[in-house]
Write a protein that holds these residues in place. Structure first.
Motif, PDB file in Angstrom:
ATOM      1  N   HIS A   1       0.203   2.141  -5.495  1.00 38.28           N
ATOM      2  CA  HIS A   1       0.221   0.832  -4.845  1.00 38.28           C
ATOM      3  C   HIS A   1       0.775  -0.238  -5.789  1.00 38.28           C
ATOM      4  O   HIS A   1       0.826  -0.040  -7.004  1.00 38.28           O
ATOM      5  CB  HIS A   1      -1.193   0.444  -4.416  1.00 38.28           C
TER       6      HIS A   1
ATOM      7  N   ASN B   1       0.889  -1.162   0.000  1.00 41.70           N
ATOM      8  CA  ASN B   1       0.000   0.000   0.000  1.00 41.70           C
ATOM      9  C   ASN B   1       0.930   1.216   0.000  1.00 41.70           C
ATOM     10  O   ASN B   1       1.639   1.468   0.969  1.00 41.70           O
ATOM     11  CB  ASN B   1      -0.877  -0.051   1.255  1.00 41.70           C
TER      12      ASN B   1
ATOM     13  N   GLY C   1       2.450   7.427  -3.415  1.00 38.71           N
ATOM     14  CA  GLY C   1       1.029   7.134  -3.286  1.00 38.71           C
ATOM     15  C   GLY C   1       0.515   6.021  -4.160  1.00 38.71           C
ATOM     16  O   GLY C   1      -0.646   5.615  -4.043  1.00 38.71           O
TER      17      GLY C   1
ATOM     18  N   THR D   1       0.408   4.428   0.112  1.00 37.99           N
ATOM     19  CA  THR D   1      -0.106   5.704   0.635  1.00 37.99           C
ATOM     20  C   THR D   1       0.914   6.480   1.464  1.00 37.99           C
ATOM     21  O   THR D   1       1.062   7.691   1.308  1.00 37.99           O
ATOM     22  CB  THR D   1      -1.365   5.451   1.491  1.00 37.99           C
ATOM     23  N   ALA D   2       1.617   5.799   2.336  1.00 31.16           N
ATOM     24  CA  ALA D   2       2.511   6.479   3.284  1.00 31.16           C
ATOM     25  C   ALA D   2       3.912   6.723   2.737  1.00 31.16           C
ATOM     26  O   ALA D   2       4.761   7.278   3.442  1.00 31.16           O
ATOM     27  CB  ALA D   2       2.605   5.656   4.569  1.00 31.16           C
TER      28      ALA D   2
ATOM     29  N   HIS E   1     -11.297   5.425   0.078  1.00 34.30           N
ATOM     30  CA  HIS E   1     -10.480   6.623   0.218  1.00 34.30           C
ATOM     31  C   HIS E   1      -9.005   6.239   0.230  1.00 34.30           C
ATOM     32  O   HIS E   1      -8.589   5.341   0.964  1.00 34.30           O
ATOM     33  CB  HIS E   1     -10.843   7.357   1.511  1.00 34.30           C
ATOM     34  N   LEU E   2      -8.215   6.869  -0.613  1.00 30.96           N
ATOM     35  CA  LEU E   2      -6.789   6.615  -0.801  1.00 30.96           C
ATOM     36  C   LEU E   2      -6.500   5.336  -1.575  1.00 30.96           C
ATOM     37  O   LEU E   2      -5.335   4.940  -1.719  1.00 30.96           O
ATOM     38  CB  LEU E   2      -6.031   6.594   0.542  1.00 30.96           C
ATOM     39  N   PHE E   3      -7.553   4.676  -2.086  1.00 27.92           N
ATOM     40  CA  PHE E   3      -7.363   3.464  -2.888  1.00 27.92           C
ATOM     41  C   PHE E   3      -8.076   3.532  -4.229  1.00 27.92           C
ATOM     42  O   PHE E   3      -8.028   2.590  -5.011  1.00 27.92           O
ATOM     43  CB  PHE E   3      -7.840   2.231  -2.114  1.00 27.92           C
TER      44      PHE E   3
ATOM     45  N   ASP F   1       2.029  -2.203   5.923  1.00 29.95           N
ATOM     46  CA  ASP F   1       1.602  -1.867   4.566  1.00 29.95           C
ATOM     47  C   ASP F   1       2.549  -2.366   3.478  1.00 29.95           C
ATOM     48  O   ASP F   1       2.427  -1.997   2.313  1.00 29.95           O
ATOM     49  CB  ASP F   1       1.376  -0.351   4.425  1.00 29.95           C
TER      50      ASP F   1
ATOM     51  N   CYS G   1      -3.595   7.718  -5.948  1.00 31.32           N
ATOM     52  CA  CYS G   1      -4.267   6.734  -5.086  1.00 31.32           C
ATOM     53  C   CYS G   1      -4.979   5.627  -5.856  1.00 31.32           C
ATOM     54  O   CYS G   1      -5.150   4.525  -5.344  1.00 31.32           O
ATOM     55  CB  CYS G   1      -5.250   7.420  -4.154  1.00 31.32           C
TER      56      CYS G   1
END
Length: 252
Positions: A60, A15, A58, A17-18, A129-131, A92, A239
């Motif tokens: 994946h 993931n 961001g 995101t971070a 959200h964020l995916f 993640d 995202c």
């Protein structure tokens, strides 16, 4: 003759995101940094990994391969290695499997094709959200798929590339470019031998202009011919983008 250090391919998923993308860089946290740190603890020495490619901040990955060489005995038991590595990795990032490969194998240069998905949804959903990218207006999917056919084949895709990237060529051979409904979500599938930096997000942004009636279907041809990034659409949010598959001739 000195015995060569064994080489391995490690399949991972993450993931994004971070993280500020796959590749190690100064003053930003990356997936590669976290993976190398976990490997160094487990193998008790610094490890240099080479990835199949880089993903941006961001973004994946459902599948990414990296290679590294190491002689540690724990690598002889792949199940134990994967279990131990996952215990050291953050929540993640996940290690999926370990494969022994020949010493001349290369995670980046040996890949024959890569596949991405871009996810779009239309109703507010806290679990997406964020995916996935939430859109208010419904695009004309048929028009987008007609336009997407003009992406197929080997062409110069400079128009979809981030500027100032250090590559020898902007030619890519796209084998699939298609929008598909999966339930109430719209997913763009694209497969090619290689991708330029920011390419998929720029393609999606350009196709969305067509789908939302801002540009005609023929616009995609004009953009490709121009070789000018400013002619293409926006770079859509990171995202919604997933690297889903990296293919090699010697991996099932």
């Amino acid at each position: 003759m000195e015995e060569q250090t064994p080489k391995y391919f490690l399949e991972i998923a993450y993931n994004g995101t971070a993280y500020h993308g796959w590749q190690i860089q100064e003053n930003a946290v990356s997936i590669q940094e976290k993976l190398n740190a976990a490997l160094a603890i487990l193998l008790r020495e610094e490890v240099e990994t080479i990835g199949a490619g880089r993903t941006d901040a961001g973004v994946h990955a459902k599948q990414l391969y990296v290679h590294f060489s190491n002689a540690s005995q724990i690598l002889k038991n792949s199940d134990k290695f994967i279990h131990s590595l996952n215990a050291l990795l953050p929540f993640d990032i996940s290690a999926k499997r370990l494969l022994v490969v020949s010493n001349d194998a290369h995670a980046r240069f040996d890949a024959t094709q890569r596949s991405y998905e871009y996810h779009v949804h239309f109703q507010k959903d806290p679990f997406l959200h964020l995916f996935s990218w939430q859109l208010r207006d419904m695009p004309d999917v048929e028009k987008m798929n007609i336009a997407a056919q003009d992406l197929l084949g080997k062409q110069d895709f400079s128009c979809f590339s981030k500027s100032n990237t250090q590559v020898f060529t902007n030619n890519c051979d796209i084998k699939r470019a298609e929008w598909v409904w999966e339930g109430d979500r719209l997913i763009f599938h694209i497969t090619a031998d290689r991708f330029l930096r920011n390419m998929v997000r720029a393609i999606v942004g350009t196709l969305m202009e067509i789908g939302l009636g801002k540009k005609p279907v023929e616009h995609i041809k004009e953009v490709i011919r121009s070789m000018d990034r400013s002619k293409a659409g926006i770079s859509v949010p990171a995202c919604g983008l997933y690297l889903t598959e990296v293919a090699y001739p010697y991996i099932d």
